[in-house]
Design a protein around this motif. Structure first.
Motif, mmCIF file in Angstrom:
data_model
loop_
_atom_site.group_PDB
_atom_site.id
_atom_site.type_symbol
_atom_site.label_atom_id
_atom_site.label_comp_id
_atom_site.label_asym_id
_atom_site.label_seq_id
_atom_site.Cartn_x
_atom_site.Cartn_y
_atom_site.Cartn_z
ATOM 1 N N LEU A 118 33.914 -14.912 35.710
ATOM 2 C CA LEU A 118 35.513 -14.833 35.263
ATOM 3 C C LEU A 118 35.962 -13.928 36.125
ATOM 4 O O LEU A 118 37.238 -14.168 36.560
ATOM 5 N N VAL A 119 35.560 -12.564 36.360
ATOM 6 C CA VAL A 119 36.022 -11.618 37.195
ATOM 7 C C VAL A 119 35.886 -11.547 38.613
ATOM 8 O O VAL A 119 36.774 -11.008 39.225
ATOM 9 N N PHE A 120 34.661 -11.903 38.986
ATOM 10 C CA PHE A 120 34.430 -11.907 40.499
ATOM 11 C C PHE A 120 34.013 -13.325 40.862
ATOM 12 O O PHE A 120 32.901 -13.496 41.526
ATOM 13 N N PRO A 121 34.759 -14.274 40.876
ATOM 14 C CA PRO A 121 34.462 -15.748 41.313
ATOM 15 C C PRO A 121 34.509 -15.652 42.859
ATOM 16 O O PRO A 121 34.056 -16.626 43.365
ATOM 17 N N TYR A 122 35.090 -14.972 43.639
ATOM 18 C CA TYR A 122 35.189 -14.883 44.959
ATOM 19 C C TYR A 122 33.959 -14.304 45.768
ATOM 20 O O TYR A 122 33.884 -14.309 46.864
ATOM 21 N N LEU A 123 32.905 -13.751 44.852
ATOM 22 C CA LEU A 123 31.830 -13.135 45.237
ATOM 23 C C LEU A 123 30.643 -14.224 45.029
ATOM 24 O O LEU A 123 30.713 -14.970 44.077
ATOM 25 N N ASP A 124 29.473 -14.111 45.685
ATOM 26 C CA ASP A 124 28.493 -14.870 45.169
ATOM 27 C C ASP A 124 27.955 -14.338 44.063
ATOM 28 O O ASP A 124 28.217 -13.308 43.733
ATOM 29 N N PRO A 125 26.886 -15.329 43.297
ATOM 30 C CA PRO A 125 26.609 -14.802 41.933
ATOM 31 C C PRO A 125 25.748 -13.492 41.878
ATOM 32 O O PRO A 125 25.909 -12.609 41.085
ATOM 33 N N LEU A 126 24.834 -13.078 43.028
ATOM 34 C CA LEU A 126 24.241 -11.870 43.134
ATOM 35 C C LEU A 126 25.411 -10.776 43.093
ATOM 36 O O LEU A 126 25.162 -9.720 42.295
ATOM 37 N N GLU A 127 26.324 -10.948 44.071
ATOM 38 C CA GLU A 127 27.267 -9.589 44.339
ATOM 39 C C GLU A 127 28.177 -9.500 43.103
ATOM 40 O O GLU A 127 28.504 -8.497 42.612
ATOM 41 N N GLY A 128 28.277 -10.572 42.591
ATOM 42 C CA GLY A 128 29.168 -10.652 41.286
ATOM 43 C C GLY A 128 28.451 -9.898 40.145
ATOM 44 O O GLY A 128 29.095 -9.254 39.341
ATOM 45 N N THR A 129 27.177 -10.302 40.062
ATOM 46 C CA THR A 129 26.366 -9.500 39.107
ATOM 47 C C THR A 129 26.284 -8.091 39.240
ATOM 48 O O THR A 129 26.395 -7.365 38.088
ATOM 49 N N LEU A 130 25.974 -7.755 40.229
ATOM 50 C CA LEU A 130 25.783 -6.319 40.773
ATOM 51 C C LEU A 130 27.381 -5.371 40.440
ATOM 52 O O LEU A 130 27.147 -4.532 40.026
ATOM 53 N N TRP A 131 28.431 -6.137 40.710
ATOM 54 C CA TRP A 131 29.756 -5.473 40.429
ATOM 55 C C TRP A 131 29.960 -5.249 38.880
ATOM 56 O O TRP A 131 30.380 -4.467 38.244
ATOM 57 N N SER A 132 29.356 -6.464 38.102
ATOM 58 C CA SER A 132 29.389 -6.398 36.910
ATOM 59 C C SER A 132 28.707 -5.314 36.212
ATOM 60 O O SER A 132 29.065 -4.539 35.191
ATOM 61 N N PHE A 133 27.408 -4.983 36.762
ATOM 62 C CA PHE A 133 26.631 -3.870 36.343
ATOM 63 C C PHE A 133 27.312 -2.586 36.743
ATOM 64 O O PHE A 133 26.897 -1.544 35.912
ATOM 65 N N ALA A 134 27.736 -2.604 37.886
ATOM 66 C CA ALA A 134 28.728 -1.323 38.460
ATOM 67 C C ALA A 134 29.600 -0.969 37.076
ATOM 68 O O ALA A 134 29.602 0.128 36.772
#
Length: 440
Positions: free
Chosen positions: A59-75
């Protein structure tokens, strides 16, 4: 300065009216208030944590690959832990100026409001980077509110506990964590299984955040009912539960605060290693259904409830310090092999979760306020709040992000390094703290 005992909010007046029959509130009722309050807080916590894996990367980081998007979510997930000390500083001032009822009411409505606001979060497709900025703002709002939601009920419960049952009463507040996880996991599992994927990502995931707000309202009244009692007021006015200025408490009791923050790090690091992190690994790197894993997580949390109950008995039989040290050693051993089980299919995942939650329950059950009794009465209320803030920040705030990054880049065994560091920190803090050993 003594906080006013005059009701300052309508909710506090209603809660006080419940106790107008003059009956004495015993440890049992205090325990119920503590469990309800902690369950509501942890439900908020786990609703956000699950969405950080299943929803926000898309939803928030669709422009990143799934791993990077999850890492940013965890940040962004970690921001709440960084904001908690600020919440303690702000709401301690509110507590001293306007009373504990006003403080608790404002804090829990901020917590519920921040959580409900996430339910309306527009995605990146609608407002671009503004979606991530809003999510970060709401997450920090949750953290500030959690810093202000400290009500001293755990301390009140400990003060009312018979000396021979201190371990039993110490574990009661910790039951809120597995209860909150069970409800959050089952609710998400139901929504994922009942809705098409596009409906879940469009609107279904938002429902648990509305539920969290409703639960907070119930928890607010349950906790206010205790904090307005004559017993609580008497302890408050005698300075046993008096909010002291944060900076003055730090200057006076910094050694106990530091030791108290590091003493539970093994269990707090373990907390996220078996709750938030494994869901991210399974979702990103296996073919496992998130519904099945959420059900495994809920069942494992039920085992955690039993382990927390057992920790109370073991602590009373052998001492809290002994149990904390023993579980830290066991967690260190667990860190050396168990993470690899997540890559061993369904049976391995279940073994990791069941064994991890049993070990977590034994450690976590005695981790809260392990050194609270070391504070002078004057600083116990504020000192305990600060200790909890720092323990969660250092032990848990960055755990999912660090563990996922390590395992993605260096293998599952590397994720155990974070867990091992927490175990070593606990053993070191217990070694330096003599006071706790003398009190058991």
């Amino acid at each position: 300065m003594v906080a006013s005992t005059v009701p300052t909010t309508e909710a506090e007046r209603d809660a006080r009216a419940v106790n107008d029959d003059g009956h004495s509130v015993g440890p049992g009722e205090i325990a119920i208030g503590v469990v309800i309050g902690r369950t509501s807080e942890f439900f908020d916590f786990f609703v956000y944590a699950i969405a950080s894996v299943l929803v926000f990367p898309k939803l928030v980081f669709p422009y990143l690959d799934p791993l990077e998007g999850t890492l940013w979510s965890f940040a962004i997930f970690a921001l709440a832990f960084a904001a908690r000390p600020a919440g303690t500083l702000i709401f301690t001032a509110v507590d001293r100026a306007y009373g504990r009822g006003a403080k608790l009411t404002i804090a829990l409505f901020l917590l519920g409001g921040s959580t409900a606001a996430i339910a309306f979060l527009p995605g990146h497709a609608t407002i671009g980077i503004g979606s991530a900025l809003l999510l970060a703002l709401f997450r920090m709002g949750q953290g500030v509110a959690l810093g202000g939601s400290w009500d001293g009920l755990a301390s009140l419960l400990a003060l009312n506990a018979p000396k021979e049952k201190r371990g039993w009463y110490a574990m009661i507040p910790q039951l809120g964590a597995p209860f909150g996880l069970i409800v959050a996991s089952l609710l998400f599992a139901f929504l994922i299984s009942a809705l098409p994927a596009e409906d879940f990502l469009a609107w279904g995931w938002r429902y648990p955040f509305f539920v969290a707000f409703a639960i907070n309202v119930v928890a607010l009244f349950a906790r206010l009912r205790i904090v307005v009692t004559p017993e609580y007021t008497e302890l408050f006015e005698s300075q046993t539960l008096q909010p002291e200025p944060v900076l003055a408490t730090v200057r006076s009791e910094w050694k106990i605060i530091v030791l108290g923050a590091f003493a539970p790090l093994a269990s707090f690091a373990m907390f996220h290693m078996v709750t938030v992190y494994p869901l991210s690994w399974v979702f990103l790197f296996t073919e496992e259904s998130p519904v099945r894993f959420l059900l495994i997580e809920a069942f494992a949390a039920a085992l955690g409830v039993l382990a927390i109950l057992a920790s109370g008995k073991l602590a009373d039989a052998y001492g809290r310090r002994t149990l904390l040290a023993a579980t830290a050693v066991a967690i260190a051993a667990f860190s050396g092999f168990a993470p690899q089980l997540l890559d061993a299919g369904g049976a391995g995942e279940a073994a990791f979760m069941f064994g991890g939650f049993i070990l977590l329950g034994l450690a976590f059950g005695q981790s809260s306020g392990a050194l609270s009794s070391s504070f002078p009465l004057k600083h116990r209320y504020t000192g305990s709040a600060l200790t909890a803030d720092l323990a969660w920040l250092f032990g848990a705030g960055f755990a999912p992000m660090v563990a996922l990054w390590l395992s993605a880049n260096y293998g599952l065994l590397a994720a155990g390094a974070y867990l091992l560091s927490g175990a070593l920190a606990t053993l070191t803090a217990l070694w330096f703290n003599r006071e706790l050993g003398q009190q058991q």
